[in-house]
Design a protein around this motif. Sequence first.
Motif, PDB file in Angstrom:
ATOM      1  N   ASN A  12       0.808  -1.216   0.000  1.00 13.67           N
ATOM      2  CA  ASN A  12       0.000   0.000   0.000  1.00 13.67           C
ATOM      3  C   ASN A  12       0.844   1.269   0.000  1.00 13.67           C
ATOM      4  OD1 ASN A  12      -2.420  -1.418  -0.068  1.00 13.67           O
ATOM      5  ND2 ASN A  12      -2.542  -1.540   2.157  1.00 13.67           N
ATOM      6  N   ALA A  13       2.082   1.169   0.478  1.00 12.16           N
ATOM      7  CA  ALA A  13       2.968   2.330   0.521  1.00 12.16           C
ATOM      8  C   ALA A  13       3.671   2.578  -0.821  1.00 12.16           C
ATOM      9  CB  ALA A  13       4.007   2.148   1.621  1.00 12.16           C
ATOM     10  N   LEU A  14       3.554   1.633  -1.739  1.00 12.88           N
ATOM     11  CA  LEU A  14       4.222   1.780  -3.037  1.00 12.88           C
ATOM     12  C   LEU A  14       3.496   2.775  -3.930  1.00 12.88           C
ATOM     13  CD1 LEU A  14       4.912  -1.962  -3.959  1.00 12.88           C
ATOM     14  CD2 LEU A  14       6.580  -0.290  -3.127  1.00 12.88           C
ATOM     15  N   GLU A  15       4.240   3.345  -4.867  1.00  8.89           N
ATOM     16  CA  GLU A  15       3.643   4.199  -5.885  1.00  8.89           C
ATOM     17  C   GLU A  15       2.804   3.313  -6.807  1.00  8.89           C
ATOM     18  OE1 GLU A  15       6.551   6.536  -7.969  1.00  8.89           O
ATOM     19  OE2 GLU A  15       7.626   6.989  -6.115  1.00  8.89           O
ATOM     20  N   GLU A  16       1.771   3.883  -7.375  1.00  7.18           N
ATOM     21  CA  GLU A  16       0.866   3.117  -8.241  1.00  7.18           C
ATOM     22  C   GLU A  16       1.608   2.481  -9.413  1.00  7.18           C
ATOM     23  OE1 GLU A  16      -2.336   2.275  -7.741  1.00  7.18           O
ATOM     24  OE2 GLU A  16      -2.105   3.246  -5.789  1.00  7.18           O
ATOM     25  N   THR A  17       2.602   3.165  -9.946  1.00  7.75           N
ATOM     26  CA  THR A  17       3.336   2.622 -11.094  1.00  7.75           C
ATOM     27  C   THR A  17       4.151   1.389 -10.719  1.00  7.75           C
ATOM     28  OG1 THR A  17       5.135   4.163 -10.660  1.00  7.75           O
ATOM     29  CG2 THR A  17       3.498   4.835 -12.289  1.00  7.75           C
ATOM     30  N   VAL A  18       4.508   1.258  -9.454  1.00  7.80           N
ATOM     31  CA  VAL A  18       5.288   0.096  -8.991  1.00  7.80           C
ATOM     32  C   VAL A  18       4.355  -1.043  -8.588  1.00  7.80           C
ATOM     33  CG1 VAL A  18       6.972  -0.697  -7.292  1.00  7.80           C
ATOM     34  CG2 VAL A  18       7.167   1.604  -8.243  1.00  7.80           C
ATOM     35  N   LYS A  19       3.178  -0.709  -8.087  1.00  7.46           N
ATOM     36  CA  LYS A  19       2.222  -1.734  -7.645  1.00  7.46           C
ATOM     37  C   LYS A  19       1.867  -2.720  -8.758  1.00  7.46           C
ATOM     38  CE  LYS A  19      -0.178   0.715  -3.931  1.00  7.46           C
ATOM     39  NZ  LYS A  19      -1.468   1.222  -3.477  1.00  7.46           N
ATOM     40  N   GLU A  20       1.874  -2.241  -9.994  1.00  9.87           N
ATOM     41  CA  GLU A  20       1.493  -3.113 -11.111  1.00  9.87           C
ATOM     42  C   GLU A  20       2.484  -4.259 -11.328  1.00  9.87           C
ATOM     43  OE1 GLU A  20       3.178  -0.762 -14.991  1.00  9.87           O
ATOM     44  OE2 GLU A  20       1.399   0.071 -14.006  1.00  9.87           O
ATOM     45  N   PHE A  21       3.657  -4.158 -10.733  1.00  8.15           N
ATOM     46  CA  PHE A  21       4.653  -5.222 -10.860  1.00  8.15           C
ATOM     47  C   PHE A  21       4.438  -6.346  -9.840  1.00  8.15           C
ATOM     48  CE2 PHE A  21       7.028  -1.494 -12.515  1.00  8.15           C
ATOM     49  CZ  PHE A  21       7.169  -1.939 -13.815  1.00  8.15           C
ATOM     50  N   TYR A  22       3.513  -6.152  -8.924  1.00 13.04           N
ATOM     51  CA  TYR A  22       3.256  -7.132  -7.867  1.00 13.04           C
ATOM     52  C   TYR A  22       1.915  -7.818  -8.086  1.00 13.04           C
ATOM     53  CZ  TYR A  22       7.240  -5.615  -5.117  1.00 13.04           C
ATOM     54  OH  TYR A  22       8.506  -5.355  -4.679  1.00 13.04           O
ATOM     55  N   GLN A  23       1.844  -9.059  -7.655  1.00 11.83           N
ATOM     56  CA  GLN A  23       0.603  -9.842  -7.746  1.00 11.83           C
ATOM     57  C   GLN A  23       0.261 -10.360  -6.355  1.00 11.83           C
ATOM     58  OE1 GLN A  23       0.923 -13.239 -10.331  1.00 11.83           O
ATOM     59  NE2 GLN A  23      -1.281 -13.426 -10.545  1.00 11.83           N
ATOM     60  N   LYS A  24      -1.017 -10.237  -5.986  1.00 12.69           N
ATOM     61  CA  LYS A  24      -1.467 -10.693  -4.665  1.00 12.69           C
ATOM     62  C   LYS A  24      -1.397 -12.214  -4.598  1.00 12.69           C
ATOM     63  CE  LYS A  24      -4.781  -9.934  -1.094  1.00 12.69           C
ATOM     64  NZ  LYS A  24      -5.270  -8.784  -0.401  1.00 12.69           N
ATOM     65  N   GLN A  25      -0.932 -12.729  -3.463  1.00 14.76           N
ATOM     66  CA  GLN A  25      -0.788 -14.168  -3.242  1.00 14.76           C
ATOM     67  C   GLN A  25      -1.888 -14.674  -2.315  1.00 14.76           C
ATOM     68  OE1 GLN A  25       1.860 -15.930  -4.883  1.00 14.76           O
ATOM     69  NE2 GLN A  25       1.698 -13.958  -5.918  1.00 14.76           N
ATOM     70  N   ASN A  26      -2.034 -15.995  -2.234  1.00 14.55           N
ATOM     71  CA  ASN A  26      -3.063 -16.610  -1.385  1.00 14.55           C
ATOM     72  C   ASN A  26      -2.901 -16.284   0.094  1.00 14.55           C
ATOM     73  OD1 ASN A  26      -4.255 -17.765  -3.622  1.00 14.55           O
ATOM     74  ND2 ASN A  26      -3.108 -19.677  -3.423  1.00 14.55           N
ATOM     75  N   ASP A  27      -1.649 -16.046   0.517  1.00 13.03           N
ATOM     76  CA  ASP A  27      -1.399 -15.760   1.939  1.00 13.03           C
ATOM     77  C   ASP A  27      -1.652 -14.298   2.300  1.00 13.03           C
ATOM     78  OD1 ASP A  27       0.741 -14.447   0.788  1.00 13.03           O
ATOM     79  OD2 ASP A  27       2.283 -15.628   1.813  1.00 13.03           O
ATOM     80  N   GLY A  28      -2.102 -13.482   1.308  1.00 19.06           N
ATOM     81  CA  GLY A  28      -2.391 -12.079   1.573  1.00 19.06           C
ATOM     82  C   GLY A  28      -1.230 -11.158   1.256  1.00 19.06           C
ATOM     83  N   GLY A  29      -0.049 -11.721   1.036  1.00 19.11           N
ATOM     84  CA  GLY A  29       1.111 -10.910   0.676  1.00 19.11           C
ATOM     85  C   GLY A  29       1.135 -10.648  -0.821  1.00 19.11           C
ATOM     86  N   TYR A  30       2.185  -9.992  -1.246  1.00 20.39           N
ATOM     87  CA  TYR A  30       2.344  -9.674  -2.658  1.00 20.39           C
ATOM     88  C   TYR A  30       3.705 -10.168  -3.129  1.00 20.39           C
ATOM     89  CZ  TYR A  30      -1.772  -6.767  -2.274  1.00 20.39           C
ATOM     90  OH  TYR A  30      -3.056  -6.330  -2.072  1.00 20.39           O
ATOM     91  N   GLN A  31       3.739 -10.643  -4.382  1.00 15.58           N
ATOM     92  CA  GLN A  31       4.972 -11.170  -4.947  1.00 15.58           C
ATOM     93  C   GLN A  31       5.263 -10.441  -6.249  1.00 15.58           C
ATOM     94  OE1 GLN A  31       5.335 -15.433  -5.021  1.00 15.58           O
ATOM     95  NE2 GLN A  31       6.521 -15.367  -6.899  1.00 15.58           N
ATOM     96  N   LEU A  32       6.526 -10.102  -6.441  1.00 14.46           N
ATOM     97  CA  LEU A  32       6.965  -9.441  -7.657  1.00 14.46           C
ATOM     98  C   LEU A  32       6.737 -10.381  -8.836  1.00 14.46           C
ATOM     99  CD1 LEU A  32       8.399  -6.862  -8.671  1.00 14.46           C
ATOM    100  CD2 LEU A  32      10.563  -8.080  -8.371  1.00 14.46           C
ATOM    101  N   THR A  33       6.106  -9.881  -9.876  1.00 14.36           N
ATOM    102  CA  THR A  33       5.841 -10.682 -11.063  1.00 14.36           C
ATOM    103  C   THR A  33       7.051 -10.584 -11.987  1.00 14.36           C
ATOM    104  OG1 THR A  33       3.501 -10.162 -10.891  1.00 14.36           O
ATOM    105  CG2 THR A  33       4.254 -11.014 -12.985  1.00 14.36           C
ATOM    106  N   ILE A  34       7.576 -11.727 -12.350  1.00 12.52           N
ATOM    107  CA  ILE A  34       8.759 -11.774 -13.201  1.00 12.52           C
ATOM    108  C   ILE A  34       8.406 -12.553 -14.454  1.00 12.52           C
ATOM    109  CG2 ILE A  34      11.137 -12.564 -13.367  1.00 12.52           C
ATOM    110  CD1 ILE A  34      11.304 -12.245 -10.334  1.00 12.52           C
TER     111      ILE A  34
END
Length: 94
Positions: A12-34
């Motif tokens: 939530n603290a990330l800039e919107e342009t950076v958030k698009e690089f992350y994908q929500k995971q089943n555990d509620g966290g976010y993982q960088l999409t590569i």
Amino acid sequence: MLDFTIDEEKFNALEETVKEFYQKQNDGGYQLTINSLPSVDGLKNKNTELLGEMKKERELRLQLEEQLANFEVAVVLIQAFALTNPTKHSHFIA
């Protein structure tokens, strides 16, 4: 630098342009999409090879330890036999 995994607070603290690089995971966290990762097949193959070599070395060591134990028993038996007949077999006595 971007972390590979982050919690929701950091996301939530990330800039919107950076958030698009992350994908929500089943555990509620976010993982960088590569899109593509370097292949680790060579490392996996080498690991398998080294584990096989280690297993062979362990088996050989156990065989040699068994042979050494048998040899030590034979030496004790020869010495005991020599002690029962010291005049004939004195060269076996340590």
